[in-house]
Design a protein around this motif. Sequence first.
Motif, PDB file in Angstrom:
ATOM      1  N   GLY A 177       0.815  -1.208   0.000  1.00  0.00           N
ATOM      2  CA  GLY A 177       0.000   0.000   0.000  1.00  0.00           C
ATOM      3  C   GLY A 177       0.849   1.258   0.000  1.00  0.00           C
ATOM      4  N   ARG A 178       0.274   2.336  -0.484  1.00  0.00           N
ATOM      5  CA  ARG A 178       1.052   3.557  -0.716  1.00  0.00           C
ATOM      6  C   ARG A 178       1.624   4.164   0.562  1.00  0.00           C
ATOM      7  NH1 ARG A 178       2.202   6.788  -4.710  1.00  0.00           N
ATOM      8  NH2 ARG A 178       0.890   5.579  -6.127  1.00  0.00           N
ATOM      9  N   ARG A 179       0.820   4.276   1.618  1.00  0.00           N
ATOM     10  CA  ARG A 179       1.296   4.982   2.803  1.00  0.00           C
ATOM     11  C   ARG A 179       2.437   4.243   3.494  1.00  0.00           C
ATOM     12  NH1 ARG A 179       3.214   9.271   4.722  1.00  0.00           N
ATOM     13  NH2 ARG A 179       2.915   9.618   6.960  1.00  0.00           N
ATOM     14  N   ILE A 180       2.287   2.942   3.669  1.00  0.00           N
ATOM     15  CA  ILE A 180       3.355   2.159   4.300  1.00  0.00           C
ATOM     16  C   ILE A 180       4.601   2.182   3.426  1.00  0.00           C
ATOM     17  CG2 ILE A 180       4.058  -0.154   5.017  1.00  0.00           C
ATOM     18  CD1 ILE A 180       1.188  -0.658   5.856  1.00  0.00           C
ATOM     19  N   ALA A 181       4.407   2.084   2.105  1.00  0.00           N
ATOM     20  CA  ALA A 181       5.537   2.123   1.180  1.00  0.00           C
ATOM     21  C   ALA A 181       6.248   3.469   1.240  1.00  0.00           C
ATOM     22  CB  ALA A 181       5.062   1.842  -0.242  1.00  0.00           C
ATOM     23  N   GLU A 182       5.480   4.534   1.311  1.00  0.00           N
ATOM     24  CA  GLU A 182       6.057   5.881   1.358  1.00  0.00           C
ATOM     25  C   GLU A 182       6.950   6.046   2.584  1.00  0.00           C
ATOM     26  OE1 GLU A 182       4.075  10.061   2.293  1.00  0.00           O
ATOM     27  OE2 GLU A 182       3.573   9.376   0.279  1.00  0.00           O
ATOM     28  N   ILE A 183       6.467   5.613   3.734  1.00  0.00           N
ATOM     29  CA  ILE A 183       7.258   5.703   4.958  1.00  0.00           C
ATOM     30  C   ILE A 183       8.530   4.860   4.838  1.00  0.00           C
ATOM     31  CG2 ILE A 183       7.306   5.142   7.428  1.00  0.00           C
ATOM     32  CD1 ILE A 183       4.282   5.777   7.466  1.00  0.00           C
ATOM     33  N   GLY A 184       8.365   3.628   4.382  1.00  0.00           N
ATOM     34  CA  GLY A 184       9.498   2.726   4.264  1.00  0.00           C
ATOM     35  C   GLY A 184      10.549   3.213   3.281  1.00  0.00           C
ATOM     36  N   LEU A 185      10.094   3.711   2.131  1.00  0.00           N
ATOM     37  CA  LEU A 185      11.028   4.185   1.105  1.00  0.00           C
ATOM     38  C   LEU A 185      11.753   5.449   1.549  1.00  0.00           C
ATOM     39  CD1 LEU A 185       8.739   3.565  -1.979  1.00  0.00           C
ATOM     40  CD2 LEU A 185      10.977   2.513  -1.640  1.00  0.00           C
ATOM     41  N   ASN A 186      11.027   6.394   2.132  1.00  0.00           N
ATOM     42  CA  ASN A 186      11.651   7.645   2.556  1.00  0.00           C
ATOM     43  C   ASN A 186      12.665   7.427   3.678  1.00  0.00           C
ATOM     44  OD1 ASN A 186      10.075   8.977   0.702  1.00  0.00           O
ATOM     45  ND2 ASN A 186       8.618   9.787   2.190  1.00  0.00           N
ATOM     46  N   MET A 187      12.322   6.541   4.590  1.00  0.00           N
ATOM     47  CA  MET A 187      13.204   6.278   5.731  1.00  0.00           C
ATOM     48  C   MET A 187      14.305   5.269   5.405  1.00  0.00           C
ATOM     49  SD  MET A 187      10.433   6.047   8.861  1.00  0.00           S
ATOM     50  CE  MET A 187      11.734   5.649  10.036  1.00  0.00           C
ATOM     51  N   GLY A 188      14.166   4.576   4.269  1.00  0.00           N
ATOM     52  CA  GLY A 188      15.105   3.505   3.963  1.00  0.00           C
ATOM     53  C   GLY A 188      15.031   2.416   5.015  1.00  0.00           C
ATOM     54  N   LYS A 189      13.812   2.039   5.369  1.00  0.00           N
ATOM     55  CA  LYS A 189      13.582   1.144   6.510  1.00  0.00           C
ATOM     56  C   LYS A 189      13.829  -0.314   6.167  1.00  0.00           C
ATOM     57  CE  LYS A 189      10.051  -0.017   9.970  1.00  0.00           C
ATOM     58  NZ  LYS A 189      11.031   0.017  11.088  1.00  0.00           N
ATOM     59  N   LEU A 190      14.545  -0.981   7.033  1.00  0.00           N
ATOM     60  CA  LEU A 190      14.669  -2.435   6.976  1.00  0.00           C
ATOM     61  C   LEU A 190      13.736  -3.034   8.019  1.00  0.00           C
ATOM     62  CD1 LEU A 190      18.509  -3.114   6.569  1.00  0.00           C
ATOM     63  CD2 LEU A 190      16.703  -3.562   4.898  1.00  0.00           C
ATOM     64  N   TYR A 191      12.879  -3.917   7.582  1.00  0.00           N
ATOM     65  CA  TYR A 191      11.909  -4.552   8.460  1.00  0.00           C
ATOM     66  C   TYR A 191      12.425  -5.912   8.906  1.00  0.00           C
ATOM     67  CZ  TYR A 191       8.740  -1.146   6.297  1.00  0.00           C
ATOM     68  OH  TYR A 191       8.154   0.004   5.836  1.00  0.00           O
ATOM     69  N   SER A 192      12.144  -6.267  10.150  1.00  0.00           N
ATOM     70  CA  SER A 192      12.401  -7.640  10.568  1.00  0.00           C
ATOM     71  C   SER A 192      11.424  -8.549   9.829  1.00  0.00           C
ATOM     72  CB  SER A 192      12.200  -7.792  12.079  1.00  0.00           C
ATOM     73  OG  SER A 192      10.823  -7.645  12.414  1.00  0.00           O
ATOM     74  N   SER A 193      11.729  -9.841   9.786  1.00  0.00           N
ATOM     75  CA  SER A 193      10.820 -10.789   9.135  1.00  0.00           C
ATOM     76  C   SER A 193       9.413 -10.670   9.695  1.00  0.00           C
ATOM     77  CB  SER A 193      11.320 -12.225   9.336  1.00  0.00           C
ATOM     78  OG  SER A 193      12.638 -12.373   8.889  1.00  0.00           O
ATOM     79  N   GLU A 194       9.338 -10.534  11.011  1.00  0.00           N
ATOM     80  CA  GLU A 194       8.042 -10.482  11.675  1.00  0.00           C
ATOM     81  C   GLU A 194       7.292  -9.197  11.326  1.00  0.00           C
ATOM     82  OE1 GLU A 194      10.587 -13.440  13.147  1.00  0.00           O
ATOM     83  OE2 GLU A 194      11.000 -11.289  13.053  1.00  0.00           O
ATOM     84  N   GLU A 195       8.008  -8.069  11.251  1.00  0.00           N
ATOM     85  CA  GLU A 195       7.386  -6.811  10.832  1.00  0.00           C
ATOM     86  C   GLU A 195       6.926  -6.897   9.380  1.00  0.00           C
ATOM     87  OE1 GLU A 195       9.782  -3.405  13.412  1.00  0.00           O
ATOM     88  OE2 GLU A 195      10.741  -4.288  11.656  1.00  0.00           O
ATOM     89  N   ALA A 196       7.762  -7.522   8.548  1.00  0.00           N
ATOM     90  CA  ALA A 196       7.431  -7.673   7.131  1.00  0.00           C
ATOM     91  C   ALA A 196       6.152  -8.482   6.949  1.00  0.00           C
ATOM     92  CB  ALA A 196       8.588  -8.333   6.381  1.00  0.00           C
ATOM     93  N   LEU A 197       5.969  -9.498   7.770  1.00  0.00           N
ATOM     94  CA  LEU A 197       4.750 -10.298   7.704  1.00  0.00           C
ATOM     95  C   LEU A 197       3.540  -9.459   8.108  1.00  0.00           C
ATOM     96  CD1 LEU A 197       3.425 -13.100   7.306  1.00  0.00           C
ATOM     97  CD2 LEU A 197       3.886 -13.536   9.744  1.00  0.00           C
ATOM     98  N   THR A 198       3.694  -8.630   9.117  1.00  0.00           N
ATOM     99  CA  THR A 198       2.594  -7.800   9.611  1.00  0.00           C
ATOM    100  C   THR A 198       2.096  -6.823   8.555  1.00  0.00           C
ATOM    101  OG1 THR A 198       3.383  -7.957  11.898  1.00  0.00           O
ATOM    102  CG2 THR A 198       1.918  -6.121  11.374  1.00  0.00           C
ATOM    103  N   ILE A 199       3.001  -6.235   7.790  1.00  0.00           N
ATOM    104  CA  ILE A 199       2.591  -5.251   6.778  1.00  0.00           C
ATOM    105  C   ILE A 199       2.304  -5.884   5.423  1.00  0.00           C
ATOM    106  CG2 ILE A 199       3.871  -3.390   7.928  1.00  0.00           C
ATOM    107  CD1 ILE A 199       5.970  -3.601   5.686  1.00  0.00           C
ATOM    108  N   GLY A 200       2.507  -7.196   5.292  1.00  0.00           N
ATOM    109  CA  GLY A 200       2.219  -7.882   4.038  1.00  0.00           C
ATOM    110  C   GLY A 200       3.364  -7.884   3.045  1.00  0.00           C
TER     111      GLY A 200
END
Length: 281
Positions: A177-200
Amino acid sequence: ILLKMLARVCSRHVYGSVRQMSNISNVETIIDSQSGIATVKMSQPPVNSLDKNLLTSITDTFKNLEKDSSISGVLLTSKFDGRVFSSGLNITDMFQQSDGHLAEFWSCVQEWYLTLYGFGKPLVSAINGHSPAGGCAMALMSDYRVMEKQKSIGLNETQLGIVAPFFFADLMIATVGRRIAEIGLNMGKLYSSEEALTIGLVDEVTDLESVVPNATKTLLKLTKIPQPAYKLSKQVQRNSPMETLRNDRAGDVALFVNIIQTSNVQAAIGGYLKALKQKKK
């Protein structure tokens, strides 16, 4: 112990009738004649960094598998179990290089994306290690993602002083989704496996020994869906961003070269490489 036994049983079931094994120096392909499943293992030490050679090998492998009528689906994974799926695009291909080298490198990136994202057969990623930047993008090009516990994944390009290309960003937006992607892309965020599962961002998270068996189980289900319906369904959903790139590949290359050659980007890449060398020491 029980999980180990189940993994071995599943492995024997899936790979018990190997028709052929194709080994390129940095990609291994194992084809099971009974199921029609091809397992593609990236095997470029130490971290499957996507330089021109590995990008080309992966691209050529998938083009051949697309043409092979005996192949019903592909499992993409890494030879380096529990360490890394892919560390992403090779950063040294972007540092202090000529315009010609950068243009050739980015053309390889474009072809790799168009080939994997446009792959008409079921494609499942068994993410058996960390998967930052281009490694994350490659996983997002697949149809289903099973990831090892307690690893990291994400498009973290801004942390390196560069920007994810529009077709990487589109992968992220289409998935989470756009909003989660926007935050992740702007911050250059690395998600843990568990976080990645939560956001899809991934579809399953499991222990290392179950990553490939679980991914294979889903892949076998996907191969039961009739063709060309499966391929056409993927095309309907994915054609728009691919067409955008196809219509102006030269312009995208020029944009990449211009951005990478700016002094501030080169300084950021140089700083990252220096920090990486110090970390290794």
